[in-house]
Every structure is written in C-alpha cells, then in structure tokens.
Design a protein around this motif. Structure first.
Motif, mmCIF file in Angstrom:
data_model
loop_
_atom_site.group_PDB
_atom_site.id
_atom_site.type_symbol
_atom_site.label_atom_id
_atom_site.label_comp_id
_atom_site.label_asym_id
_atom_site.label_seq_id
_atom_site.Cartn_x
_atom_site.Cartn_y
_atom_site.Cartn_z
ATOM 1 N N MET A 1 0.828 -1.201 0.000
ATOM 2 C CA MET A 1 0.000 0.000 0.000
ATOM 3 C C MET A 1 0.864 1.253 0.000
ATOM 4 N N SER A 2 1.945 1.173 0.822
ATOM 5 C CA SER A 2 2.841 2.319 0.927
ATOM 6 C C SER A 2 3.548 2.574 -0.400
ATOM 7 N N ALA A 3 3.915 1.491 -1.110
ATOM 8 C CA ALA A 3 4.591 1.637 -2.400
ATOM 9 C C ALA A 3 3.664 2.281 -3.424
ATOM 10 N N GLU A 4 2.400 1.860 -3.418
ATOM 11 C CA GLU A 4 1.437 2.441 -4.353
ATOM 12 C C GLU A 4 1.229 3.928 -4.080
ATOM 13 N N LEU A 5 1.196 4.290 -2.768
ATOM 14 C CA LEU A 5 1.028 5.698 -2.405
ATOM 15 C C LEU A 5 2.216 6.524 -2.850
ATOM 16 N N ASP A 6 3.423 5.967 -2.643
ATOM 17 C CA ASP A 6 4.633 6.678 -3.064
ATOM 18 C C ASP A 6 4.635 6.884 -4.571
ATOM 19 N N GLN A 7 4.202 5.820 -5.310
ATOM 20 C CA GLN A 7 4.166 5.933 -6.757
ATOM 21 C C GLN A 7 3.187 7.020 -7.195
ATOM 22 N N ALA A 8 2.024 7.075 -6.548
ATOM 23 C CA ALA A 8 1.019 8.096 -6.905
ATOM 24 C C ALA A 8 1.539 9.492 -6.630
ATOM 25 N N LEU A 9 2.245 9.664 -5.515
ATOM 26 C CA LEU A 9 2.791 10.984 -5.181
ATOM 27 C C LEU A 9 3.837 11.421 -6.197
ATOM 28 N N ARG A 10 4.679 10.444 -6.625
ATOM 29 C CA ARG A 10 5.698 10.787 -7.615
ATOM 30 C C ARG A 10 5.076 11.199 -8.943
ATOM 31 N N VAL A 11 3.996 10.509 -9.318
ATOM 32 C CA VAL A 11 3.302 10.856 -10.559
ATOM 33 C C VAL A 11 2.753 12.273 -10.481
ATOM 34 N N ARG A 12 2.156 12.600 -9.357
ATOM 35 C CA ARG A 12 1.597 13.953 -9.180
ATOM 36 C C ARG A 12 2.687 15.018 -9.212
ATOM 37 N N GLN A 13 3.829 14.692 -8.537
ATOM 38 C CA GLN A 13 4.924 15.659 -8.516
ATOM 39 C C GLN A 13 5.481 15.917 -9.920
ATOM 40 N N ARG A 14 5.611 14.789 -10.712
ATOM 41 C CA ARG A 14 6.108 14.950 -12.082
ATOM 42 C C ARG A 14 5.127 15.779 -12.921
ATOM 43 N N ALA A 15 3.812 15.563 -12.697
ATOM 44 C CA ALA A 15 2.796 16.319 -13.439
ATOM 45 C C ALA A 15 2.865 17.803 -13.099
ATOM 46 N N ARG A 16 3.036 18.067 -11.782
ATOM 47 C CA ARG A 16 3.150 19.475 -11.387
ATOM 48 C C ARG A 16 4.401 20.113 -11.980
ATOM 49 N N ALA A 17 5.479 19.369 -12.004
ATOM 50 C CA ALA A 17 6.731 19.889 -12.556
ATOM 51 C C ALA A 17 6.579 20.202 -14.043
ATOM 52 N N ARG A 18 5.875 19.292 -14.772
ATOM 53 C CA ARG A 18 5.657 19.532 -16.189
ATOM 54 C C ARG A 18 4.805 20.788 -16.414
#
Length: 238
Positions: A1-18
């Motif tokens: 569960m923690s890995a999935e949450l980390d992955q979702a956060l990274r996706v959001r961060q990359r989207a914000r960066a873009r």
C-alpha cells in the motif's frame, strides 16, 4: 500500500513539474514576443519616417509646415514627439491648430487647421486679417469678404480680441448684414449694418444675451436706426 502511495505521489509531482515547466516556457515565449515587437516598433529600421504629408492648408505653404515640423527622417514613428512637432507648426502665423497622425508603416501626416478671419483692419497698404482670438495672421493687398474694423489702437491685442469676440457673437443673419465695425476701447464696440443701422454693443461681456436681444429688436422692425444693447436687460432704440 505504501509503495502504491509513493508511486502516486511521484506521478503527481512529475505532473506538477511539467505544468510549471510549460508555464515558464509560455512566459518566456511571451516575453520574447513582447521584446521583439518593442524592438520592431521602436528601434528597427522597418517602421520609420519616410514621408511627411500635410493636409488642410490654403494660406500656409506646405513646405513651411514641413520645415517648421522638422520631423526627423528615418526616426521610428512610435518614438516621435508629437506634441513638440505640432507645437512648432502652431507657431506659424496662419496656423490655429495642428495634429500629428502616424500612418503605418512609414508616413507622418500633419493635419493643419488654419486661422480664419472674423474681420480685417487697415494695415497701411493692405488689410490685416484678424481671427477669433484677435490675432492678425496674414495681410492681403485687397479687401476680403469680412467687415473692416476701425480700432482706436489696432496694435492692442486685448482690443482686437474683444472686437473679435463681439463680432463672432452676432446672430448669423445680422453678421451677413454687417458692413463695418468700430471700437474706441474694449467697452465701446459698435456695428454698422447695411442700410445705415447702427448697433452699440459696448463690451464683449454678455455677448450671448446681447445677440438674443438685438435679434428680437431687429425682427420687430420700425423706423429705428440706432440700437443700444450694451446693457442687454435695458436695451434702447432710437
């Protein structure tokens, strides 16, 4: 569960960066466009003065207007000092007003409004044409269509201006009958109409009221040859 949450956060961060990168890029492009336009309009050799046109002149030679305007050839149109240019043109005796119009990409148009005569004065061998502000703007060897004024002191700007103001205030039908004007001072202006009718106007103050009164008095008719509207609330006729 923690890995999935980390992955979702990274996706959001990359989207914000873009999104931030795209915004910065759009701002940078916008600034470059503005800078390019500013250079094109204000500093490039593309939109510069190549021709000076003059309109509205009859009395004033076009070359005199161009010389007075002194519009610098090759100067960017956007950076011309319009007020300074028109101010110089308005120093010409026959010019009442001047307006500068930029006609892109390379033409400056100077629109001139010339002075027009309200009356004329004897100028010793000619006739000085006097405008609505009392300025003698030109002298002609022959009489023009406007009435001749006999002034006690034709060199007095204040007297000329008072006579001009009073004359300009006359109703149109009365002005069409006007033969001559006389003024011993700013408070003793008189008009002589065709047929010998005299109007004592007095000073230029209350001219609108005086104009209304004289129009009524003349419309009434009668055997009167002299009208006094110097005090418009108490006119007299004889």
């Amino acid at each position: 569960m923690s890995a999935e949450l980390d992955q979702a956060l990274r996706v959001r961060q990359r989207a914000r960066a873009r999104r931030r990168t795209r915004r910065f890029a759009a701002v940078a492009v916008g600034l470059l466009v503005v800078a390019a336009l500013a250079w094109l309009v204000g500093f490039s050799p593309v939109l510069v003065v190549r021709d000076v046109e003059v309109t509205g002149t009859v009395l004033t030679p076009v070359d005199d207007v161009r010389a007075a305007a002194a519009v610098p050839a090759g100067a960017p149109l956007a950076r011309l000092d319009g007020a300074a240019i028109t101010g110089r043109v308005e120093q010409l005796a026959t010019v009442a007003d001047a307006r500068l119009v930029r006609s892109w990409p390379s033409t400056v148009r100077i629109e001139v409004t010339e002075r027009s005569a309200v009356y004329q004065i004897d100028a010793g061998g000619g006739y000085g044409q006097v405008d609505s502000s009392g300025v003698v703007f030109t002298t002609s060897p022959e009489r023009s269509a406007v009435p001749v004024a006999a002034l006690a002191d034709a060199g007095d700007q204040g007297l000329r201006a008072a006579v001009a103001a009073a004359t300009s205030a006359l109703p149109q039908d009365v002005r069409e009958r006007l033969g001559s004007v006389s003024a011993g001072s700013v408070d003793s202006i008189s008009f002589l109409l065709d047929g010998g009718t005299t109007i004592f106007w007095g000073g230029a103050e209350q001219s609108a009221e005086k104009a209304s009164v004289i129009e009524v008095l003349l419309a009434r008719g009668g055997d009167y040859t002299t009208y006094d509207v110097s005090a418009p609330s108490r006119p007299a006729a004889s």
